[in-house]
Design an enzyme around this catalytic site. Structure first.
Site, PDB file in Angstrom:
ATOM      1  N   HIS A 282       0.800  -1.228   0.000  1.00 35.70           N
ATOM      2  CA  HIS A 282       0.000   0.000   0.000  1.00 35.70           C
ATOM      3  C   HIS A 282       0.833   1.278   0.000  1.00 35.70           C
ATOM      4  O   HIS A 282       0.574   2.169  -0.807  1.00 35.70           O
ATOM      5  CB  HIS A 282      -1.062   0.027   1.091  1.00 35.70           C
ATOM      6  CG  HIS A 282      -2.107   1.053   0.760  1.00 35.70           C
ATOM      7  ND1 HIS A 282      -3.063   0.840  -0.208  1.00 35.70           N
ATOM      8  CD2 HIS A 282      -2.276   2.320   1.173  1.00 35.70           C
ATOM      9  CE1 HIS A 282      -3.793   1.939  -0.350  1.00 35.70           C
ATOM     10  NE2 HIS A 282      -3.341   2.845   0.468  1.00 35.70           N
TER      11      HIS A 282
ATOM     12  N   HIS B  58     -10.401   0.454 -10.086  1.00 36.28           N
ATOM     13  CA  HIS B  58      -9.977   1.475  -9.122  1.00 36.28           C
ATOM     14  C   HIS B  58      -8.541   1.925  -9.377  1.00 36.28           C
ATOM     15  O   HIS B  58      -8.257   3.117  -9.479  1.00 36.28           O
ATOM     16  CB  HIS B  58     -10.112   0.920  -7.697  1.00 36.28           C
ATOM     17  CG  HIS B  58      -9.332   1.677  -6.676  1.00 36.28           C
ATOM     18  ND1 HIS B  58      -9.705   2.918  -6.234  1.00 36.28           N
ATOM     19  CD2 HIS B  58      -8.176   1.388  -6.029  1.00 36.28           C
ATOM     20  CE1 HIS B  58      -8.826   3.358  -5.352  1.00 36.28           C
ATOM     21  NE2 HIS B  58      -7.879   2.445  -5.213  1.00 36.28           N
ATOM     22  N   PHE B  59      -7.615   0.960  -9.487  1.00 36.20           N
ATOM     23  CA  PHE B  59      -6.226   1.424  -9.499  1.00 36.20           C
ATOM     24  C   PHE B  59      -5.786   1.957 -10.867  1.00 36.20           C
ATOM     25  O   PHE B  59      -4.744   2.578 -10.959  1.00 36.20           O
ATOM     26  CB  PHE B  59      -5.248   0.417  -8.871  1.00 36.20           C
ATOM     27  CG  PHE B  59      -5.040  -0.894  -9.569  1.00 36.20           C
ATOM     28  CD1 PHE B  59      -4.509  -0.961 -10.832  1.00 36.20           C
ATOM     29  CD2 PHE B  59      -5.333  -2.083  -8.902  1.00 36.20           C
ATOM     30  CE1 PHE B  59      -4.281  -2.185 -11.448  1.00 36.20           C
ATOM     31  CE2 PHE B  59      -5.112  -3.312  -9.516  1.00 36.20           C
ATOM     32  CZ  PHE B  59      -4.591  -3.361 -10.792  1.00 36.20           C
TER      33      PHE B  59
ATOM     34  N   ARG C 132     -11.200 -10.253 -11.234  1.00 36.44           N
ATOM     35  CA  ARG C 132     -10.063  -9.649 -11.917  1.00 36.44           C
ATOM     36  C   ARG C 132      -9.131 -10.774 -12.351  1.00 36.44           C
ATOM     37  O   ARG C 132      -9.330 -11.932 -11.998  1.00 36.44           O
ATOM     38  CB  ARG C 132      -9.337  -8.694 -10.962  1.00 36.44           C
ATOM     39  CG  ARG C 132      -8.646  -9.397  -9.822  1.00 36.44           C
ATOM     40  CD  ARG C 132      -8.081  -8.457  -8.782  1.00 36.44           C
ATOM     41  NE  ARG C 132      -6.818  -7.850  -9.206  1.00 36.44           N
ATOM     42  CZ  ARG C 132      -5.936  -7.308  -8.356  1.00 36.44           C
ATOM     43  NH1 ARG C 132      -6.175  -7.317  -7.052  1.00 36.44           N
ATOM     44  NH2 ARG C 132      -4.830  -6.761  -8.785  1.00 36.44           N
TER      45      ARG C 132
END
Lengths: 167, 557
Positions: free
Chosen positions: B232, B383-384, B446
């Site tokens: 993260h 999202h990323f 995913r």
């Protein structure tokens, strides 16, 4: 030292207060959902040896156990490249089912569609979550972590039957 | 010509330094181009058009080999090389002095290059098709792990070069406040060096001994725990250089000033202490970690949103200040007065807009049990791509629009083409990420060749077509922008004698030298970071290392 005080614009001060309040509200909301309404994530359950787990009870006989007929069930599922054992089973509508899943080889995922059962299936660890099937029908469970070339075909399904016995 | 030129550069970099920074960019953009090639292939596979079989003659054996290249080259190599290069420039220009030990920085850089080659060869030979998370016990060729280690250690060494340079500057400048962009660059590097301790422990302590046969087995959960210790804060290592530009450079590019130098520093310090002790939010649905610890990390993840919310306010206030000086009026109409014809500005503004959606989605990811709905679904790459794929990548491309002219003393080639590129990427990203989030909520996993999956319901189809269309559009837009950068770098036209594209360094409205001294001191923040990491990770790491069960033998992908 007065010149060295942290100067904050009034508008920015309001924004900071609002930001902190927003994040506190989120933290509280998640706590209520998790610890009061019982929408929980997996926790520590049990360690196993992935090399021998398939030969030992209960994993030597994976599948459904009926604890209270029509109400309470548990199911043991082994994840191995590229299938789940069992890859299909049946429970009656209204059944509260606890899933126990582990892997005999690499990391897998386990996601039961349209429910909150979604966790990693790791070699060496047992993942556990519970759901209640309110609607009859067929629910797929799929591998959600890349586990090799056949990853996309790794899936199974639960058939949730009406009291008469039909899906 | 929309990139400002000046006749008196504040601190002209030496030719060697310009070449050194430029070398970083050559490798970064090469990785971006090769890695991005697989993006539309993955998106089109989801839409029902699998082009991978036609790549077999080029040695690409599977979707997953392509996905490994996409993840490693775009998320790890493009970012790390661009960031080390950009931060080198920031340190030199910000302190207005050359690197103290240029050989040290060059050593770090070439170590990264050697590492890249060592990792790339097994990936290209299909011997490391383990994706960029390389979760064991799926095993890659040993050189893959060696290569990644060299890239990380090389980047550390470049960072040490920054510290020595800063140390020399500090000794000569007493209590002068560190220039904001330099402080921010150094914090970014320190954050990276703290964060990568996790993956260093994973690779050196677990994976390498196991890969070369010194250990029979590995503990997959401990390995994941080390990985996400790094995983993260890694995204903040990517993001903070974009913030360096948003806070410290973009205001200058829009004729404005940084709204608050103090709060900009505070945001960076908060990132330093808060971005590491929260990795369990990537492991909310892992077995073997107590749910109470997961909840604590969820709260800590919410707390790291605070400096981003601070950033949101300060950056927009800085932009508004500039827009009003440019004649902008009205509650929101000032936005029109921003220099939208400048592709460097537009790329970063569009990056910021996409990042708002990325931030909102990130709050859902962080929310403990909400994660049950979206973990490992298409929502996550949706999202990323808004964060590392937009806020970071689009900002870096925007930075390159002035950085390459600065380094090469050549004018930007065709700003209009650059604008077309970044707008196309923006529109493609909106379509792609919206479709990925939606189909993820419907249950699509995913990292899966959905074209082969037996469980795809008809209701996913329309969204998967949008994934394919948006992904293709993104590729066209990004490649258009990259062509502009490449033509600029290699064209023969030079800026007229005496003209120069300077590094845009913004002044702040508040006096930088009046910033409270506690916002310019390292020790309290470093201690704070260490304490928080020990509190948030210590008990679980002691438990997991003490009870390590290395029972997983290696499996080939």
């Amino acid at each position: 030292m007065t010149t060295e005080e942290l100067h904050v614009d009034p508008a920015e001060r309001n924004w900071i207060v609002a930001s902190i309040m927003l994040l506190v509200v989120f933290g509280v909301a998640v706590a209520i959902a998790g610890f009061m309404l019982g929408i929980q994530v997996p926790t520590e359950e049990q360690r196993v040896d992935p090399r021998t787990v398939a030969q030992e009870a209960p994993w030597s006989n994976p599948g459904v156990r009926e604890l209270v007929p029509g109400e309470e069930y548990e199911v043991y599922i082994l994840a191995s490249r590229f299938s789940f054992v069992p890859n299909t089973f049946e429970v009656p509508v209204g059944a509260r089912v606890t899933f126990y899943v582990t892997s005999t080889d690499v990391q897998h995922g386990f996601k039961l569609q349209d429910t909150n059962v979604n966790f990693m299936a790791l070699p060496g660890q047992v993942s556990k979550l519970t759901t209640t099937f309110e609607e009859p029908g067929t629910y797929s469970y799929i591998c959600t972590e890349y586990c090799g070339l056949g990853h996309a075909v790794m899936a199974g399904s639960v058939t949730v039957t009406e009291p008469g016995g039909n899906a | 010509m929309t990139i400002a030129t000046t006749t008196s550069p504040v601190y002209p970099l030496t030719k060697e330094d310009r070449r050194f920074v430029g070398l970083h960019l050559v490798i970064a953009f090469s990785a971006l181009v090769i890695g991005s090639l697989f993006g539309p292939l993955q998106a089109l596979e989801h839409a029902g058009l699998d082009l991978y079989p036609s790549l077999e003659r080029f040695g690409i054996q599977s979707y997953y080999q392509g996905l490994t290249l996409h993840g490693v080259l775009n998320a790890l190599i493009w970012t790390t090389f661009f960031i080390t290069g950009f931060l080198t420039l920031v340190v030199i220009r910000g302190l207005q002095r050359p690197l103290a030990l240029p050989w040290l920085n060059r050593l770090g850089f070439w170590m990264m290059v050697v590492g890249l080659v060592a990792a790339a060869i097994p990936i290209l030979l299909n011997k490391a098709t383990v994706l960029y998370t390389f979760y064991p016990p799926m095993e890659a060729n040993t050189w893959f792990y060696v290569g990644l280690t060299l890239v990380v250690v090389g980047s550390w060494i470049e960072g040490w070069g920054f510290y020595v340079t800063y140390w020399r500057w500090r000794k000569e400048h007493g209590t002068t406040r560190t220039p904001f962009i330099v402080l921010a660059a150094l914090i970014t590097m320190v954050l990276w060096q703290i964060a990568t301790l996790g993956v260093a422990a994973e690779i050196l302590g677990l994976l390498l001994p196991w890969s070369i046969g010194l250990a029979d087995g590995v503990d997959p959960l401990l390995s994941r725990t080390f990985f996400w210790f790094t995983g993260h804060p890694l995204v903040y290592f990517w993001l903070l250089p974009a913030y360096v530009s948003w806070y410290g450079m973009l205001p200058k590019q829009v004729d404005g000033k940084l709204f608050s130098n103090s709060l900009a520093r505070l945001a960076f310090w908060l990132f330093l202490i808060l971005s590491t002790p929260l990795g369990f939010h990537h492991q909310f649905v892992d077995p073997g970690i107590p749910s109470g610890w997961k909840y604590i990390h969820s709260i800590l993840t919410f707390s790291v949103f605070f400096p981003s919310l601070l950033t949101f306010f300060t950056v927009i206030a800085s932009l508004e200040y500039g827009a009003r000086k440019r004649g902008g009026t009205g509650r929101l109409a000032w936005i029109k007065a921003l220099p939208w014809k400048n592709p460097s500005v537009t790329a970063q503004l569009l990056a910021g807009i996409l990042f708002v959606f990325g931030g909102i989605g990130g709050l859902a990811n962080a929310s403990y049990n909400v994660n049950l709905v979206l973990h490992n679904t298409a929502w996550v790459p949706g999202h990323f791509h808004l964060t590392v794929g937009s806020a970071v990548t689009l900002s870096f491309v925007g930075i390159a629009f002035w950085l390459v002219p600065h380094l090469t003393r050549k004018p930007l080639w065709s700003p209009k083409t650059a604008l077309v590129g970044v707008w196309t990427y923006f529109v493609g990203m909106l379509i792609f990420s919206n479709a990925m989030h939606t189909v993820g909520l419907l249950g699509a996993p995913r990292r899966t060749t959905l074209g082969l999956a037996p469980y795809v319901p008809p209701e996913w189809t329309g969204h998967l077509w949008r994934v394919g269309f948006g992904g293709t559009l993104m590729w066209i837009g990004l490649m258009t922008a990259v062509v502009v950068v490449a033509v600029t770098a290699f064209r023969s036209t030079r800026l007229p004698e005496g003209e120069y594209v300077d590094v845009p360094v913004a002044e702040s409205i508040d006096d930088e030298q009046q910033v409270p001294v506690w916002l310019d001191r390292w020790m309290p923040w470093l201690v704070g970071a260490a304490v928080l990491i020990i509190l948030a990770y210590g008990p679980q790491l002691i438990d997991k290392i003490g009870g390590m069960a290395p029972t997983s033998p290696p499996f080939t992908p």
